[in-house]
Structure formats: C-alpha cells, structure tokens
Design an enzyme around this catalytic site. Structure first.
Site, short mmCIF file in Angstrom:
data_model
loop_
_atom_site.label_atom_id
_atom_site.label_comp_id
_atom_site.label_asym_id
_atom_site.label_seq_id
_atom_site.Cartn_x
_atom_site.Cartn_y
_atom_site.Cartn_z
NE ARG A 83 -10.59 0.69 -1.77
CZ ARG A 83 -9.18 0.54 -2.39
NH1 ARG A 83 -8.82 1.74 -2.99
NH2 ARG A 83 -8.63 -0.64 -2.32
CB CYS A 99 -6.07 5.31 -3.51
SG CYS A 99 -7.55 6.36 -3.23
CB SER A 100 -2.74 3.03 -7.38
OG SER A 100 -2.26 1.81 -7.47
CD GLU A 158 -3.66 0.18 1.97
OE1 GLU A 158 -2.41 0.28 1.94
OE2 GLU A 158 -4.37 0.08 1.02
CD GLU A 160 -1.12 2.85 1.09
OE1 GLU A 160 -1.32 2.04 0.09
OE2 GLU A 160 -1.84 3.81 0.95
#
Length: 243
Positions: A83, A99-100, A158, A160
């Site tokens: 990243r 990843c999104s 995060e 998720e």
C-alpha cells in the site's frame, strides 16, 4: 457467526505495529469524504451509509462492507501489493492483491450483496492496478469475514465485513503499472515464500491478510486453485468472525 481459531501454521500477532506514514495525498483525502461506505450489522444487513472518514476514524468507526481480492498468476503465485505510504489506513504495508469497499450512490449499484461487491471489485482492480477487462464472472466469491483492526495508537482503523474473492490466471505483466497513489510495489509469491516472510516480518503485513493466513483459509484456497468447482464448494454462506 462462526468463530475461527488461528491455525497452528501461522498465528496472527496480538498487536499491530504502527505503519510508517507520510502525509495522505490530496486524492486520498478527497476519498475520505467522496466515498460512501455501506454500513451493516453483524448479519450483513444494511443499516445505513457513512463517508469513509466517519466509518474509519477511531472516534466514529462503524462496521461496513468491504472486499479482499486474492489474485493468482497462472503458476499459482499470489499477487501482493504494498500500500502506498500516502494511504489513510495502514499505509506502507503489504497486503493481498486489492482491498476496498462497495459504495452507495454508484452508477452501477454496489449495494446488492455479492453482485454489488463484484461490480465494485472490477472497478477497483482497474483503479488500483490498471487491471482492466476483468469480467465479474471471473471472480469467485469465497465467503464473508468479520474483523476489526483498531490498535489504540492509530487514528484510522478498520471494522469490516469483508467479502473474499479469488481471481485466477492473472499474468504478472497485467499488474506491472499500478496506480502509484494507491500502490507502491507489486510482488508475486508462492505459498511457502509468503509463510516464511510472514513468520519473519509479521509487522510488514496488513492485519486482514494476517487474519486470512492465520485462520488457515488462504492455505486451503491455495491448495484448490486447480479446480474452480472445488473452490466453489469451499465457499460458505456463514459469516466467519476472524477476531
């Protein structure tokens, strides 16, 4: 919800080191307010929407849908990305291919479960990796995984409900020119190489990739890459709690 235990091959570290950080780029700052995440409960029922800023800041973090794509080369190496150091969340760490988030308000609806996630995945493969021309039916849905990565020293975290997707047969040359605002490096690794790297440098990887490896599902997928039918049989409707 199904609670998964870490495998004996690789245990997820209990602490997550603070990523190295440059100032977020103007583009990444803009995404914080332009992207509207899909908020869900732990059964993946939609309960609303929120900007990426609200959904990810430690003062207001909210559970939202996401996806993680695991793309493999024809010789079954996993394509990793590092990243960019200007990313807002977990910059400068190695992770799976892409990843999104599926988002609300998109021209092609991304809120309708797996179908919406597949449309978002195709969009982000093009945006992050310049990997265009991927058809939605090339992506295999492997299940939904719930996790939280919220070390107290980090501002951006995060929480998720992550849809796992597999993409096979991606030639290395197709991902050789990624969007440098999103991705700083690309590397293709065998399963053995990744295991050894993670054991040596666990802090070099995003928490969600370490969770997928730690509970053993990544290794199980890797072993069945020769058969789409066997991969589809491994897909689960259960929501797996990774931590």
């Amino acid at each position: 919800l199904v609670k998964m235990r870490p495998s004996t091959v690789l245990r997820v570290a209990s602490s997550i080191p603070k990523p190295q950080r440059a100032a977020p780029s103007a583009v990444q700052e803009a995404f914080l307010d332009a992207d509207n995440c899909i908020l869900v409960d732990e059964q993946d029922r939609i309960v609303g929407g929120a900007t990426k800023r609200v959904a990810h800041h430690k003062s207001s973090v909210l559970l939202h849908r996401a996806f993680s794509i695991f793309a493999f080369t024809p010789d079954h190496e996993l394509i990793l990305q590092k990243r960019s150091d200007t990313k807002v969340t977990f910059p400068s760490l190695w992770t799976n291919t892409c990843c999104s988030h599926p988002l609300t308000g998109m021209p092609r609806d991304e809120t309708d479960g797996v179908g919406g996630v597949l449309r978002a995945a195709v969009r982000k493969l093009d945006h992050e990796l310049n990997l265009g021309g991927v058809a939605e039916d090339e992506l295999l849905f492997m299940g939904r995984y719930l996790y939280k990565a919220a070390p107290p020293e980090l501002e951006w975290i995060e929480h998720e409900l992550d849809y796992a997707l597999i993409l096979k047969g991606v030639n290395r040359a197709r991902v050789s020119t990624p969007n440098d605002d999103e991705v700083s490096q690309i590397r293709c690794v065998s399963e053995r190489d990744l295991q050894q790297w993670m054991e040596k440098e666990p802090g070099s990887f995003t928490p969600w990739l370490r969770h997928f490896a730690g509970i053993g599902v990544l290794s199980k997928w890797w072993a069945q890459l020769g058969s789409n039918q066997k991969l589809r049989e491994m897909s689960t409707e259960e929501i797996v709690r990774m931590n």
